[in-house]
Every structure is written in structure tokens, then in C-alpha cells.
Design an enzyme around this catalytic site. Structure first.
Site, PDB file in Angstrom:
ATOM      1  N   CYS A 121      -0.416   4.096   2.206  1.00 40.71           N
ATOM      2  CA  CYS A 121      -0.198   3.853   3.641  1.00 40.71           C
ATOM      3  C   CYS A 121       1.258   4.068   4.016  1.00 40.71           C
ATOM      4  O   CYS A 121       1.565   4.654   5.046  1.00 40.71           O
ATOM      5  CB  CYS A 121      -0.562   2.420   4.019  1.00 40.71           C
ATOM      6  SG  CYS A 121      -2.153   1.873   3.406  1.00 40.71           S
ATOM      7  N   ASP A 122       2.175   3.556   3.209  1.00 40.74           N
ATOM      8  CA  ASP A 122       3.572   3.448   3.659  1.00 40.74           C
ATOM      9  C   ASP A 122       4.571   4.282   2.870  1.00 40.74           C
ATOM     10  O   ASP A 122       5.740   4.341   3.251  1.00 40.74           O
ATOM     11  CB  ASP A 122       3.991   1.962   3.614  1.00 40.74           C
ATOM     12  CG  ASP A 122       3.161   1.131   4.593  1.00 40.74           C
ATOM     13  OD1 ASP A 122       2.793   1.678   5.656  1.00 40.74           O
ATOM     14  OD2 ASP A 122       2.876  -0.031   4.295  1.00 40.74           O
ATOM     15  N   CYS A 157       0.834  -1.208   0.000  1.00 38.34           N
ATOM     16  CA  CYS A 157       0.000   0.000   0.000  1.00 38.34           C
ATOM     17  C   CYS A 157       0.869   1.258   0.000  1.00 38.34           C
ATOM     18  O   CYS A 157       1.411   1.649   1.031  1.00 38.34           O
ATOM     19  CB  CYS A 157      -0.928  -0.024   1.211  1.00 38.34           C
ATOM     20  SG  CYS A 157      -1.962   1.444   1.353  1.00 38.34           S
TER      21      CYS A 157
HETATM   22  C1  LIG Z   1       0.284  -4.308   5.384  1.00 39.16           C
HETATM   23  C2  LIG Z   1      -0.841  -3.293   5.316  1.00 39.16           C
HETATM   24  C3  LIG Z   1      -0.648  -2.021   5.828  1.00 39.16           C
HETATM   25  C4  LIG Z   1      -1.665  -1.093   5.791  1.00 39.16           C
HETATM   26  N1  LIG Z   1      -1.464   0.131   6.324  1.00 39.16           N
HETATM   27  C5  LIG Z   1      -2.462   1.034   6.348  1.00 39.16           C
HETATM   28  C6  LIG Z   1      -2.284   2.314   6.946  1.00 39.16           C
HETATM   29  O1  LIG Z   1      -1.199   2.635   7.433  1.00 39.16           O
HETATM   30  N2  LIG Z   1      -3.346   3.164   6.948  1.00 39.16           N
HETATM   31  C7  LIG Z   1      -4.550   2.829   6.391  1.00 39.16           C
HETATM   32  O2  LIG Z   1      -5.483   3.639   6.444  1.00 39.16           O
HETATM   33  N3  LIG Z   1      -4.749   1.641   5.806  1.00 39.16           N
HETATM   34  C8  LIG Z   1      -3.738   0.734   5.776  1.00 39.16           C
HETATM   35  N4  LIG Z   1      -3.925  -0.477   5.176  1.00 39.16           N
HETATM   36  C9  LIG Z   1      -5.240  -0.754   4.555  1.00 39.16           C
HETATM   37  C10 LIG Z   1      -6.247  -1.129   5.641  1.00 39.16           C
HETATM   38  O3  LIG Z   1      -5.698  -2.134   6.443  1.00 39.16           O
HETATM   39  C11 LIG Z   1      -7.564  -1.582   5.038  1.00 39.16           C
HETATM   40  O4  LIG Z   1      -8.061  -0.584   4.177  1.00 39.16           O
HETATM   41  C12 LIG Z   1      -8.588  -1.850   6.140  1.00 39.16           C
HETATM   42  O5  LIG Z   1      -8.095  -2.784   7.059  1.00 39.16           O
HETATM   43  C13 LIG Z   1      -9.893  -2.396   5.546  1.00 39.16           C
HETATM   44  O6  LIG Z   1     -10.746  -2.645   6.598  1.00 39.16           O
HETATM   45  P1  LIG Z   1     -11.971  -3.652   6.492  1.00 39.16           P
HETATM   46  O7  LIG Z   1     -12.624  -3.604   7.823  1.00 39.16           O
HETATM   47  O8  LIG Z   1     -12.763  -3.360   5.298  1.00 39.16           O
HETATM   48  O9  LIG Z   1     -11.351  -5.092   6.225  1.00 39.16           O
HETATM   49  P2  LIG Z   1     -10.102  -5.953   6.797  1.00 39.16           P
HETATM   50  O10 LIG Z   1      -9.188  -5.122   7.633  1.00 39.16           O
HETATM   51  O11 LIG Z   1      -9.590  -6.618   5.592  1.00 39.16           O
HETATM   52  O12 LIG Z   1     -10.836  -6.980   7.740  1.00 39.16           O
HETATM   53  C14 LIG Z   1     -11.616  -8.008   7.226  1.00 39.16           C
HETATM   54  C15 LIG Z   1     -12.134  -8.849   8.371  1.00 39.16           C
HETATM   55  O13 LIG Z   1     -13.059  -9.793   7.874  1.00 39.16           O
HETATM   56  C16 LIG Z   1     -12.823 -11.051   8.481  1.00 39.16           C
HETATM   57  N5  LIG Z   1     -13.388 -12.079   7.605  1.00 39.16           N
HETATM   58  C17 LIG Z   1     -13.089 -12.380   6.326  1.00 39.16           C
HETATM   59  N6  LIG Z   1     -13.839 -13.415   5.887  1.00 39.16           N
HETATM   60  C18 LIG Z   1     -14.643 -13.767   6.938  1.00 39.16           C
HETATM   61  C19 LIG Z   1     -15.636 -14.768   7.141  1.00 39.16           C
HETATM   62  N7  LIG Z   1     -15.992 -15.611   6.170  1.00 39.16           N
HETATM   63  N8  LIG Z   1     -16.237 -14.845   8.357  1.00 39.16           N
HETATM   64  C20 LIG Z   1     -15.920 -13.969   9.359  1.00 39.16           C
HETATM   65  N9  LIG Z   1     -15.000 -13.003   9.211  1.00 39.16           N
HETATM   66  C21 LIG Z   1     -14.360 -12.910   8.014  1.00 39.16           C
HETATM   67  C22 LIG Z   1     -11.319 -11.108   8.662  1.00 39.16           C
HETATM   68  O14 LIG Z   1     -10.974 -12.061   9.653  1.00 39.16           O
HETATM   69  C23 LIG Z   1     -11.054  -9.667   9.102  1.00 39.16           C
HETATM   70  O15 LIG Z   1     -11.260  -9.544  10.485  1.00 39.16           O
HETATM   71  C24 LIG Z   1      -2.917  -1.427   5.194  1.00 39.16           C
HETATM   72  C25 LIG Z   1      -3.116  -2.711   4.674  1.00 39.16           C
HETATM   73  C26 LIG Z   1      -2.097  -3.639   4.732  1.00 39.16           C
HETATM   74  C27 LIG Z   1      -2.313  -5.029   4.186  1.00 39.16           C
END
Ligand SMILES: Cc1cc2nc3c(=O)[nH]c(=O)nc-3n(C[C@H](O)[C@H](O)[C@H](O)COP(=O)(O)OP(=O)(O)OC[C@H]3O[C@@H](n4cnc5c(N)ncnc54)[C@H](O)[C@@H]3O)c2cc1C
Length: 314
Positions: free
Chosen positions: A141-142, A138
Site C-alpha cells: 500500500c505505502d 502494508c
Molecule cells: C494503515 C493501512 C493502510 C492501508 N492502505 C491501503 C491502500 O493504500 N490500498 C489498499 O488497497 N489497501 C490498503 N490497506 C489494506 C486494506 O485496508 C484492507 O485490505 C481492506 O480494508 C480489507 O477490507 P475488508 O472489507 O475485508 O475489511 P476491513 O477494512 O478490515 O473492515 C472490517 C469491518 O468489519 C467490522 N467488524 C469487525 N468485527 C465486527 C463484528 N463483530 N460485528 C460487526 N462488524 C465487525 C469492522 O468494524 C470493519 O468495518 C491498508 C490497511 C491499513 C491498516
């Protein structure tokens, strides 16, 4: 399969910023939400170290710690956070059916899907070793952590092109590694890349190993897949921009998706094509993919669910 069926007003699937934010709002609206965490409790941010761009943390925060804060806030208002994986759903009738861990069936008046997405990686062992220590999926992000430094980015599509130009504004030099002899990105994006002086596009080239000192990235060994010639690039950061995969497999029989599998929501809302089923966060957003945008749409999903239930009772 257990025969016990538990009913809930609001069931939230996923424990990233979107799911926990939906839970905070749903719990405060007295919907008594139950949230299933999935296998990755806390979501994608638990894979990273510093998060510097989430408002409210002026000194930044470690990703796992921030997600613990989200969880505590959701629980403070009565959300039941349960470790479990939703293995299937049945949205053919109301209430909606959700099966957890292939064993437990729940019915729900509203379902909020916040299952996120996964970044695709190259699959190199060194990529895993330095993930969060110079390797990132990302740029937004980084990228900031590599201000004035040299970085490499892998990818040839629109996202890779966009991320490369983003990095070029911050970094001294950006090497863009393209596997084939051409981009997949649109003409306009390619034009932008090729006209950015500090981006050097290296075609027919693949990363073989990310090099480091055990703590941080110091370079990348690459191979030209036409000549088989190997060389090393000195870089401090290595970005992978080869796409994301939304976690939507279990919804494919029920919900509208785009060609990559992202859930489609009605513009300006979190409503899916099924009444009472809402989607928020990265699972329905291939464009912004940030914690704050995921959290914002989690709030929207809880408000949409609350208003949907209120209208049913009118
Ligand atoms: C390495 C990395 C660094 C990042 N750094 C940043 C940053 O510095 N700043 C920033 O703003 N964004 C950052 N991001 C992006 C950010 O993490 C995502 O945009 C954000 O986490 C998305 O949130 P979300 O809740 O949509 O999903 P996610 O964080 O992807 O969470 C999905 C959830 O769904 C659950 N899940 C999936 N399938 C199922 C199922 N069948 N049953 C039950 N649960 C399920 C998973 O276990 C998880 O808990 C980064 C991403 C990565 C990979």
C-alpha cells in the site's frame, strides 16, 4: 435481551470495502440487505491517509473519504447501514441467528461475513503518533510513497521477508530489524532477502522509538537486545510486518478456520462450511490483503448469496 426478532434475507457483517461492495450488489439484486458496521465504521482504510491504488481515483483519495463513497453507494440502492457490533452468532439451524450488541437478535437467510483483520503493531506510542505519516503495516500500500528513500521494516516471517524485498525494489535502502538471531521465514524467502544488496538485516535488534519532526518519520532508535547498545537509523518510513489477526472470534464454534483464525472458503467461491454463510475480504485472505481484492470478493459473496437464495426458491 430483547425478544423482538427481525428477519432479513441478507445480513452483512462489516463496513470495509468487502462489506460495502457486497451490500451494493445485494441491494441491486433486491435482497434488501442490512449491514452492521462494527466499531470501525469504514474498516481499516479509515486509519490511513492517501489511497493511491484503488482504480477509479486517478488522483488518489483519502481513505476515510473513499469509505464514505462506498457507504453512499451502498445506501443509494437501499442497503440499511446500521451502527452495531455482532456479538454472537448461531449457525446451528436455518435461518441463521445473529445477535447485535448483545441485545438484538436477527434471523437471516444468508449471512455475509466481512469482518476483516487487524494488523499487529509493536505497541510503541511513537508508532501510533506517526501511523499514516511514515509508519505503515502494508508495504504494497505505502511503499511507493518512499521511492528512492530509506526505510526500516520489522519482522522475521515470510510476509516480512516478502515485504522487505518488495520495498527493496522501490527504496534506496531497507533495514530489516529481526528480534532474534535468525528468521522465522522459509529458507527460500531468507535466501531472497540475503541476496538483495540494498537490504541490511540487523539481528537481535528491536525498535525502541520512532523518531520524527512531529509531522513525518525521520529515524528509528533501536536497541541490540544482547548488548543493550542503542543506536539510531536514519529512515523516512517504518514498516511493521509482524502479522495480522483476523476478526473471527465470534465464529470459532461454527466456521472452519486455519491455524491463525482466517476463515476457510471453498476454492473459487466465498462459501464457508455452513450453507448460506459466506465470507469475503481480509477475514478470509491472509495473502493479498488489499482494498480492491476485498471489494472483489465482496462482489462474489453477494452473487453467491443471491444464487443460493434463487436455488432455494427453485
Ligand atoms: C494503515 C493501512 C493502510 C492501508 N492502505 C491501503 C491502500 O493504500 N490500498 C489498499 O488497497 N489497501 C490498503 N490497506 C489494506 C486494506 O485496508 C484492507 O485490505 C481492506 O480494508 C480489507 O477490507 P475488508 O472489507 O475485508 O475489511 P476491513 O477494512 O478490515 O473492515 C472490517 C469491518 O468489519 C467490522 N467488524 C469487525 N468485527 C465486527 C463484528 N463483530 N460485528 C460487526 N462488524 C465487525 C469492522 O468494524 C470493519 O468495518 C491498508 C490497511 C491499513 C491498516
Amino acid at each position: 435481551m430483547s425478544t423482538e426478532i427481525e428477519h432479513v434475507e441478507c445480513l452483512i457483517i462489516g463496513s470495509g470495502p468487502a462489506g460495502y461492495t457486497a451490500a451494493i450488489y445485494a441491494a441491486r439484486a433486491d435482497l434488501k440487505p442490512i449491514l452492521y458496521t462494527g466499531m470501525e465504521m469504514g474498516g481499516q482504510l479509515t486509519q490511513t491517509t492517501d489511497v493511491d491504488n484503488f482504480p477509479g481515483y486517478p488522483n488518489g483519495i483519502m481513505g476515510p473519504e473513499m469509505m464514505e463513497d462506498f457507504k453512499n453507494q451502498a445506501e443509494r440502492f437501499g442497503t440499511q447501514v446500521r451502527f452495531g457490533y455482532v456479538s454472537s452468532v448461531d449457525f446451528s439451524a436455518k435461518p441463521h441467528k445473529v445477535v447485535v450488541d448483545e441485545m438484538k437478535t436477527l434471523t437471516a437467510d444468508t449471512v455475509i461475513i466481512a469482518t476483516g483483520a487487524k494488523a499487529k503493531w509493536l505497541g510503541l506510542p511513537s508508532e501510533q503518533q506517526y501511523n499514516g505519516f511514515g509508519v505503515s503495516a502494508c508495504a504494497v500500500c505505502d511503499g511507493f510513497f518512499f521511492k528512492g528513500q530509506k526505510v526500516a521494516i520489522v519482522g522475521a516471517g515470510d510476509t516480512a521477508a516478502e515485504e522487505a524485498t518488495y520495498l527493496a525494489k522501490l527504496c534506496e535502502k531497507v533495514y530489516m530489524l529481526v528480534r532474534r538471531d535468525e528468521f522465522r521465514a522459509s529458507k527460500a524467502m531468507v535466501h531472497r532477502v540475503l541476496n538483495t544488496p540494498n537490504i541490511e538485516v540487523i539481528y537481535n535488534t528491536e525498535a525502541q522509538e520512532i523518531l520524527g519532526n512531529g509531522k513525518n518519520v525521520k529515524g528509528v532508535r533501536v536497541i541490540n537486545n544482547q548488548t543493550q547498545q542503542e543506536s539510531e537509523l536514519e529512515v523516512d518510513g517504518f514498516f511493521v510486518a509482524i502479522g495480522h489477526k483476523p476478526n473471527t472470534e465470534i465464529f470459532k464454534d461454527w466456521l472452519d478456520m486455519d491455524e491463525t483464525g482466517y476463515l476457510i472458503t471453498q476454492p473459487g467461491s466465498t462459501k464457508t462450511n455452513i450453507e448460506g454463510v459466506f465470507a469475503c475480504g481480509d477475514v478470509q485472505d491472509s495473502y493479498y490483503r488489499q482494498a480492491i481484492t476485498a471489494a472483489g470478493s465482496g462482489c462474489m459473496a453477494a452473487l453467491d448469496a443471491e444464487r443460493y437464495l434463487a436455488a432455494l426458491n427453485d
